[in-house]
Write an enzyme that holds these catalytic residues in place. Structure first.
Site, short mmCIF file in Angstrom:
data_model
loop_
_atom_site.label_atom_id
_atom_site.label_comp_id
_atom_site.label_asym_id
_atom_site.label_seq_id
_atom_site.Cartn_x
_atom_site.Cartn_y
_atom_site.Cartn_z
NE ARG A 79 -3.48 1.03 2.14
CZ ARG A 79 -4.45 1.28 3.20
NH1 ARG A 79 -4.71 0.16 4.67
NH2 ARG A 79 -4.80 2.52 3.59
CG ASN A 110 -7.84 9.89 3.41
OD1 ASN A 110 -8.45 9.09 3.45
ND2 ASN A 110 -7.18 10.55 1.99
CG HIS A 127 -7.92 5.93 10.51
ND1 HIS A 127 -9.36 5.58 9.68
CD2 HIS A 127 -8.57 6.74 11.82
CE1 HIS A 127 -10.26 6.30 10.18
NE2 HIS A 127 -10.83 6.62 12.10
CB CYS A 135 9.58 -1.14 18.56
SG CYS A 135 9.42 -1.99 19.25
CB CYS A 138 9.71 0.37 23.07
SG CYS A 138 10.81 0.73 21.12
CB CYS A 168 12.41 -2.42 17.60
SG CYS A 168 12.70 -1.51 18.94
N GLY A 208 -15.14 13.13 0.67
CA GLY A 208 -14.60 11.64 0.09
C GLY A 208 -15.00 10.74 1.06
CB THR A 209 -15.08 10.76 4.83
OG1 THR A 209 -15.66 9.71 5.93
CG2 THR A 209 -16.18 11.35 5.49
CB SER A 210 -18.37 5.84 3.19
OG SER A 210 -17.43 5.85 4.33
N1 APR Z 1 -14.23 12.28 -4.24
C1 APR Z 1 -14.73 12.49 -3.43
N2 APR Z 1 -15.84 11.45 -2.66
C2 APR Z 1 -15.07 10.67 -3.22
C3 APR Z 1 -14.33 9.88 -4.26
C4 APR Z 1 -14.28 11.23 -5.41
N3 APR Z 1 -14.22 11.18 -6.41
N4 APR Z 1 -14.20 8.83 -5.12
C5 APR Z 1 -15.61 8.48 -3.69
N5 APR Z 1 -15.65 9.27 -3.35
C6 APR Z 1 -16.86 9.14 -1.39
C7 APR Z 1 -17.37 7.92 -1.37
O1 APR Z 1 -18.63 8.11 -2.05
C8 APR Z 1 -17.80 7.71 -0.05
O2 APR Z 1 -19.17 7.78 0.52
O3 APR Z 1 -15.27 8.66 -0.53
C9 APR Z 1 -16.23 7.86 0.11
C10 APR Z 1 -15.48 6.95 1.11
O4 APR Z 1 -15.61 6.20 1.42
P1 APR Z 1 -15.08 4.73 2.26
O5 APR Z 1 -13.85 4.03 0.81
O6 APR Z 1 -15.29 4.37 3.68
O7 APR Z 1 -13.33 5.34 2.81
P2 APR Z 1 -13.30 6.04 4.30
O8 APR Z 1 -15.09 7.19 4.78
O9 APR Z 1 -12.39 7.35 3.90
O10 APR Z 1 -12.94 4.69 5.62
C11 APR Z 1 -13.04 5.49 6.28
O11 APR Z 1 -12.42 3.01 7.08
O12 APR Z 1 -11.68 1.16 6.52
C12 APR Z 1 -11.43 2.77 7.02
O13 APR Z 1 -9.73 2.60 8.13
C13 APR Z 1 -10.52 3.02 7.05
O14 APR Z 1 -9.84 5.64 7.21
C14 APR Z 1 -11.10 4.50 6.58
C15 APR Z 1 -12.21 4.74 7.28
#
Ligand code: APR
Length: 270
Positions: A79, A110, A127, A135, A138, A168, A208-210
């Site tokens: 990754r 991210n 995260h 390590c 420690c 470590c 960009g987060t779910s």
């Molecule tokens: N621009 C903006 N948003 C976008 C795009 C884009 N180009 N493409 C996808 N998305 C949105 C999707 O619609 C979704 O709502 O980004 C979101 C991604 O959601 P996840 O895949 O769930 O990612 P995230 O919300 O960061 O997950 C949270 O879950 O797996 C754990 O630790 C991991 O940090 C992560 C956490």
């Protein structure tokens, strides 16, 4: 050429432009969608690409680490390799540009370094980071060169890579990825900075987060409860959408440059 020099590819909702233009302190909460247009798959899109082989909730766990640390260490090396090859997209660059005219505090879920490589300072990696192995006993940061995959030109490392984790240099315990795994607490200092950034903000952008994973998903709720407007930028609906002050169905790399261009245009107005 700055992305915000480009004509806006999408119309910026008036409320979004006004809230950000009038804001001196902007908190930006980003998730995997922020890096999607850099070619890094999100977590919950169909099991394709980055997650074709492994479900993150299975491999990003203490159990997986105790059962098969070579598979987990190899997966995070892979990754990190994917993240290093990616470039910041126009959304990352726009956020760095926005910070030239107001205070921008980025709180990200991210683990890549694309915000930093775009020139932003990140207030909190909630995260963890792909580039902060440490390590497991420690906590000493691991700086060994074997904390990255060496690939010959044209070679494509596999996500099923198995690499024994290093030890470590101080206490000879195992070195682990600097990632917060499912079931682990968030770093207290990072969480404190994230809450402070949100509560000090005039407006919070959630990009960009779910909004499915807590406690990170609690931050927009905290802002709303404090009367701070929350703008969601996401092409899809999330559990935050119906509570957000404004929802903008757009992607990070199109919305953010358009937003910065609109603000710059407004700023240029006599
Ligand atoms: N621009 C903006 N948003 C976008 C795009 C884009 N180009 N493409 C996808 N998305 C949105 C999707 O619609 C979704 O709502 O980004 C979101 C991604 O959601 P996840 O895949 O769930 O990612 P995230 O919300 O960061 O997950 C949270 O879950 O797996 C754990 O630790 C991991 O940090 C992560 C956490």
């Amino acid at each position: 050429m700055q992305p915000s020099d480009r004509p806006a590819e999408v119309a910026v909702p008036h409320a979004v432009a006004e809230l950000v233009r009038s804001g001196a302190d902007i908190a930006v909460l980003t998730g995997a969608g922020m890096s999607r247009e850099s070619g890094i798959s999100t977590f919950r899109e169909a099991q394709t690409g980055l997650w074709e082989r492994f479900d993150p909730e299975e491999i990003a766990s203490v159990d997986a680490w105790s059962q098969d640390n070579a598979l987990v260490w190899g997966w995070y090396l892979w990754r990190a390799h994917v993240a290093r090859r990616a470039d910041p997209n126009d959304g990352h660059i726009a956020l760095a540009e926005l910070a030239s005219s107001r205070s921008v505090s980025i709180v990200t879920q991210n683990v890549d370094d694309l915000h930093e490589r775009a020139g932003s300072r990140v207030a909190a990696h909630l995260h963890g980071s792909l580039f902060a192995p440490r390590c497991e006993h420690c906590g000493t940061p691991y700086l060994g060169s074997d904390a990255e995959i060496r690939v010959r030109d044209g070679e494509e490392p596999s996500p099923e890579l198995r690499v024994d984790p290093p030890t470590c240099m101080h206490c000879l315990s195992l070195v682990r990825p600097g990632i917060v795994w499912f079931g682990e607490p968030l770093p207290v200092d990072a969480w404190g900075r994230a809450e402070a950034a949100v509560l000090a903000a005039d407006v919070v952008l959630v990009v960009g987060t779910s909004n499915l994973v807590y406690p990170a998903a609690r931050l927009p709720e905290t802002a709303l409860e404090a009367g701070i407007p929350v703008i969601e930028i996401n092409p899809e609906v999330t559990p935050l959408s119906r509570h957000a002050s404004v929802t903008w169905r757009a992607t990070a790399a199109t919305a953010l440059p358009a937003l910065v261009a609109a603000i710059n245009a407004g700023a240029a107005r006599p």
